[in-house]
Scaffold this motif. Structure first.
Motif, PDB file in Angstrom:
ATOM      1  N   PHE A  93       0.838  -1.201   0.000  1.00  0.00           N
ATOM      2  CA  PHE A  93       0.000   0.000   0.000  1.00  0.00           C
ATOM      3  C   PHE A  93       0.872   1.250   0.000  1.00  0.00           C
ATOM      4  CE2 PHE A  93      -1.810   3.390   2.634  1.00  0.00           C
ATOM      5  CZ  PHE A  93      -2.914   3.731   1.873  1.00  0.00           C
ATOM      6  N   ILE A  94       1.862   1.269   0.871  1.00  0.00           N
ATOM      7  CA  ILE A  94       2.735   2.436   0.982  1.00  0.00           C
ATOM      8  C   ILE A  94       3.533   2.647  -0.298  1.00  0.00           C
ATOM      9  CG2 ILE A  94       4.743   3.377   2.203  1.00  0.00           C
ATOM     10  CD1 ILE A  94       3.562   2.027   4.759  1.00  0.00           C
ATOM     11  N   VAL A  95       4.174   1.609  -0.776  1.00  0.00           N
ATOM     12  CA  VAL A  95       5.030   1.726  -1.968  1.00  0.00           C
ATOM     13  C   VAL A  95       4.200   2.067  -3.210  1.00  0.00           C
ATOM     14  CG1 VAL A  95       6.554   0.442  -3.518  1.00  0.00           C
ATOM     15  CG2 VAL A  95       6.829   0.243  -1.039  1.00  0.00           C
ATOM     16  N   THR A  96       3.075   1.410  -3.376  1.00  0.00           N
ATOM     17  CA  THR A  96       2.226   1.654  -4.545  1.00  0.00           C
ATOM     18  C   THR A  96       1.736   3.094  -4.584  1.00  0.00           C
ATOM     19  OG1 THR A  96       1.487  -0.638  -4.541  1.00  0.00           O
ATOM     20  CG2 THR A  96       0.090   0.930  -5.708  1.00  0.00           C
ATOM     21  N   ASN A  97       1.436   3.648  -3.423  1.00  0.00           N
ATOM     22  CA  ASN A  97       0.856   4.986  -3.386  1.00  0.00           C
ATOM     23  C   ASN A  97       1.886   6.111  -3.317  1.00  0.00           C
ATOM     24  OD1 ASN A  97      -2.110   4.756  -3.520  1.00  0.00           O
ATOM     25  ND2 ASN A  97      -1.737   3.333  -1.849  1.00  0.00           N
ATOM     26  N   LEU A  98       3.167   5.782  -3.418  1.00  0.00           N
ATOM     27  CA  LEU A  98       4.174   6.841  -3.493  1.00  0.00           C
ATOM     28  C   LEU A  98       3.976   7.681  -4.754  1.00  0.00           C
ATOM     29  CD1 LEU A  98       7.362   5.020  -2.196  1.00  0.00           C
ATOM     30  CD2 LEU A  98       6.041   6.811  -1.038  1.00  0.00           C
ATOM     31  N   GLY A  99       3.287   7.129  -5.737  1.00  0.00           N
ATOM     32  CA  GLY A  99       2.965   7.862  -6.951  1.00  0.00           C
ATOM     33  C   GLY A  99       1.550   8.417  -6.945  1.00  0.00           C
TER      34      GLY A  99
END
Length: 121
Positions: A93-99
Motif C-alpha cells: 500500500f505504501i510503496v504503490t501509493n508513493l505515486g
C-alpha cells in the motif's frame, strides 16, 4: 477502568467505521481509536478499519485528519501482530501509493514513511 467485551468492542468499531467521514466526530473518533490501539485489542474489524485509515492518510481533505490517520496507522503497524502476508499488504500500500496523484496525499504518505523508518527498531 471500564472493560469492554468483544461484542461491545465490535459494535464500537462498527460505529467508528460508519462515522469516520463525519468531520464533527473525527477528533473524538481518532481519540477513541488511539485508546483502542493502545490497549492492543485484536479483532478482524480493527484490522479492516486500519485499511480505511490508510486510505484516509492519502485522501482526506484536511491536513489534520491526514496527520491523525497517519499516526494511527503507524501505531498499528508498530504495535500489532502482523503475519507476513498482512505486513506485505501494508508495505505494498505504501510503496504503490508513493505515486499518488494528489500532492497532499503523497506528502502525507512520505511523512508516514519517514516516521515509520525513524521508529522501526
Amino acid at each position: 477502568g471500564a472493560r469492554l467485551g468483544e461484542t461491545q468492542l465490535r459494535w464500537l468499531l462498527s460505529f467508528v467505521s460508519v462515522h469516520l467521514d463525519d468531520a464533527t466526530l473525527q477528533s473524538s473518533l481518532f481519540a477513541l481509536l488511539r485508546v483502542v490501539l493502545s490497549r492492543r485489542f485484536v479483532l478482524a474489524e480493527l484490522y479492516d478499519l486500519v485499511l480505511v485509515i490508510g486510505d484516509m492518510v492519502l485522501q482526506a481533505d484536511s491536513h489534520t485528519v491526514r496527520a491523525s490517520c497517519s499516526t494511527l496507522y503507524l501505531s498499528f503497524l508498530l504495535n500489532y501482530p502482523l503475519g507476513p502476508k498482512r505486513l506485505q499488504q501494508h508495505l505494498n500500500f505504501i510503496v504503490t501509493n508513493l505515486g499518488y496523484p494528489v500532492t497532499q496525499g503523497r506528502l502525507s504518505l512520505l511523512q508516514l514513511l519517514h516516521a515509520m523508518l525513524t521508529k522501526l527498531p
